[in-house]
Design a protein around this motif. Structure first.
Motif, PDB file in Angstrom:
ATOM      1  N   THR A 146       0.836  -1.198   0.000  1.00 51.36           N
ATOM      2  CA  THR A 146       0.000   0.000   0.000  1.00 51.36           C
ATOM      3  C   THR A 146       0.874   1.252   0.000  1.00 51.36           C
ATOM      4  O   THR A 146       0.610   2.206  -0.743  1.00 51.36           O
ATOM      5  CB  THR A 146      -0.949   0.003   1.210  1.00 51.36           C
ATOM      6  N   LEU A 156      -5.274   1.623  -3.694  1.00 48.27           N
ATOM      7  CA  LEU A 156      -6.071   0.697  -2.884  1.00 48.27           C
ATOM      8  C   LEU A 156      -6.654  -0.424  -3.734  1.00 48.27           C
ATOM      9  O   LEU A 156      -6.664  -1.588  -3.319  1.00 48.27           O
ATOM     10  CB  LEU A 156      -7.178   1.450  -2.154  1.00 48.27           C
ATOM     11  N   THR A 203      -5.666  -4.352  -3.146  1.00 47.79           N
ATOM     12  CA  THR A 203      -6.782  -5.257  -2.857  1.00 47.79           C
ATOM     13  C   THR A 203      -6.895  -6.334  -3.934  1.00 47.79           C
ATOM     14  O   THR A 203      -7.077  -7.523  -3.618  1.00 47.79           O
ATOM     15  CB  THR A 203      -8.098  -4.465  -2.748  1.00 47.79           C
ATOM     16  N   ALA A 237      -6.705  -6.678   4.551  1.00 46.37           N
ATOM     17  CA  ALA A 237      -7.470  -5.469   4.889  1.00 46.37           C
ATOM     18  C   ALA A 237      -6.849  -4.743   6.086  1.00 46.37           C
ATOM     19  O   ALA A 237      -6.782  -3.509   6.111  1.00 46.37           O
ATOM     20  CB  ALA A 237      -8.921  -5.834   5.180  1.00 46.37           C
ATOM     21  N   ILE A 238      -6.370  -5.498   7.066  1.00 50.28           N
ATOM     22  CA  ILE A 238      -5.732  -4.884   8.232  1.00 50.28           C
ATOM     23  C   ILE A 238      -4.443  -4.178   7.816  1.00 50.28           C
ATOM     24  O   ILE A 238      -4.180  -3.045   8.235  1.00 50.28           O
ATOM     25  CB  ILE A 238      -5.471  -5.942   9.326  1.00 50.28           C
ATOM     26  N   ALA A 265      -5.365  -0.991   6.021  1.00 46.63           N
ATOM     27  CA  ALA A 265      -5.882   0.009   6.967  1.00 46.63           C
ATOM     28  C   ALA A 265      -4.756   0.634   7.786  1.00 46.63           C
ATOM     29  O   ALA A 265      -4.731   1.856   7.994  1.00 46.63           O
ATOM     30  CB  ALA A 265      -6.924  -0.623   7.879  1.00 46.63           C
ATOM     31  N   LEU A 323      -2.892   3.017   5.575  1.00 44.29           N
ATOM     32  CA  LEU A 323      -3.658   4.248   5.352  1.00 44.29           C
ATOM     33  C   LEU A 323      -3.560   5.193   6.545  1.00 44.29           C
ATOM     34  O   LEU A 323      -3.470   6.418   6.365  1.00 44.29           O
ATOM     35  CB  LEU A 323      -5.118   3.918   5.067  1.00 44.29           C
ATOM     36  N   MET A 324      -3.573   4.639   7.743  1.00 43.88           N
ATOM     37  CA  MET A 324      -3.427   5.488   8.927  1.00 43.88           C
ATOM     38  C   MET A 324      -2.085   6.208   8.916  1.00 43.88           C
ATOM     39  O   MET A 324      -2.016   7.404   9.204  1.00 43.88           O
ATOM     40  CB  MET A 324      -3.582   4.655  10.198  1.00 43.88           C
TER      41      MET A 324
END
Length: 98
Positions: A35, A48, A52, A78-79, A82, A85-86
């Motif tokens: 990512t 994304l 994915t 997904a984790i 995420a 992204l944070m």
């Protein structure tokens, strides 16, 4: 204070144990770094989608030629996405192609 039903506790314990497996940890790590790399190259929605799709294609490959499709692996992906992204949202402006 109400207590969590035993069924929920058992499910959360099972989920925690599954996500601590080495394979699931690798899915989290690879998705995290992919990512970051994808966001350096492409706008966020494309990045994304690419990460994915990569995780989904890997699971489809496993379904056909490997150990089988695993929803826990997809959850690991997904984790990882995420968490990345944070961090990306906290990065200085201009570092990523958002």
């Amino acid at each position: 204070m109400s207590r969590m039903p035993a069924g929920w506790r058992a499910w959360l314990l099972h989920l925690r144990n599954k996500l601590h497996e080495e394979d699931k940890q690798q899915h989290i790590e690879w998705s995290f770094w992919l990512t970051h790399a994808a966001c350096l190259l492409w706008p966020l929605p494309w990045a994304l989608a690419a990460v994915t799709a990569t995780g989904l294609c890997k699971e489809i490959w496993d379904a056909r030629y490997g150990s089988g499709f695993c929803w826990y692996d997809m959850l690991g992906n997904a984790i990882g996405i995420a968490l990345a992204l944070m961090m990306i949202c906290l990065a200085p402006e201009g570092l990523y192609y958002l």
